[in-house]
Design an enzyme around this catalytic site. Structure first.
Site, PDB file in Angstrom:
ATOM      1  N   CYS A 199       0.397   2.863   4.329  1.00 55.86           N
ATOM      2  CA  CYS A 199       1.380   2.034   4.012  1.00 55.86           C
ATOM      3  C   CYS A 199       1.266   0.500   4.480  1.00 55.86           C
ATOM      4  O   CYS A 199       0.683   0.155   5.600  1.00 55.86           O
ATOM      5  CB  CYS A 199       2.387   2.381   5.325  1.00 55.86           C
ATOM      6  SG  CYS A 199       3.715   1.242   5.547  1.00 55.86           S
ATOM      7  N   CYS A 259       2.911  -1.191   7.253  1.00 55.36           N
ATOM      8  CA  CYS A 259       2.234  -0.901   8.810  1.00 55.36           C
ATOM      9  C   CYS A 259       0.985  -1.458   8.801  1.00 55.36           C
ATOM     10  O   CYS A 259       0.946  -1.703  10.032  1.00 55.36           O
ATOM     11  CB  CYS A 259       1.896   0.744   8.479  1.00 55.36           C
ATOM     12  SG  CYS A 259       3.433   1.667   7.952  1.00 55.36           S
TER      13      CYS A 259
END
Length: 105
Positions: A30, A33
């Site tokens: 991600c 993230c």
């Protein structure tokens, strides 16, 4: 420093803990993230004496993510005395995270 925990550690360190705990639900693939990671670490280093900070990889421990309704990553959940009190979805600046956590102290 925020420790990456698994589902067994989650029960012990989050659900069965008094006080405020912040969990960053993330995935290694991600992009947002990865952008949030150094900010989350910074908040952890700054507030770690008052609040516990942990990270949980949703791909490694999907059962916990499902239990708490994590539909997208990154999502941070603030827990107080083992109960989720606030969800913070998506990338967030450091000051916003600190303000949200301080509201539950």
């Amino acid at each position: 420093m925020a420790k990456i925990i698994n589902s067994n550690e989650f029960v012990q360190n989050v659900e069965n803990t008094k006080g405020v705990v912040v969990v960053d639900f993330f995935a290694t693939w991600c992009g947002p993230c990865k952008m949030l990671a150094p900010i989350f670490e910074g908040v952890s280093n700054e507030m770690g004496d008052k609040v516990n900070f942990f990270k949980l990889d949703v791909d490694e421990d999907g059962r916990i993510a499902q239990k708490y309704g994590i539909a997208a990553v990154p999502t941070m959940i603030i827990f107080k005395d083992g109960i989720p009190v606030e969800n913070l979805a998506g990338f967030m600046p450091k000051n916003n995270i600190i303000n949200k956590v301080n509201a539950h102290l």
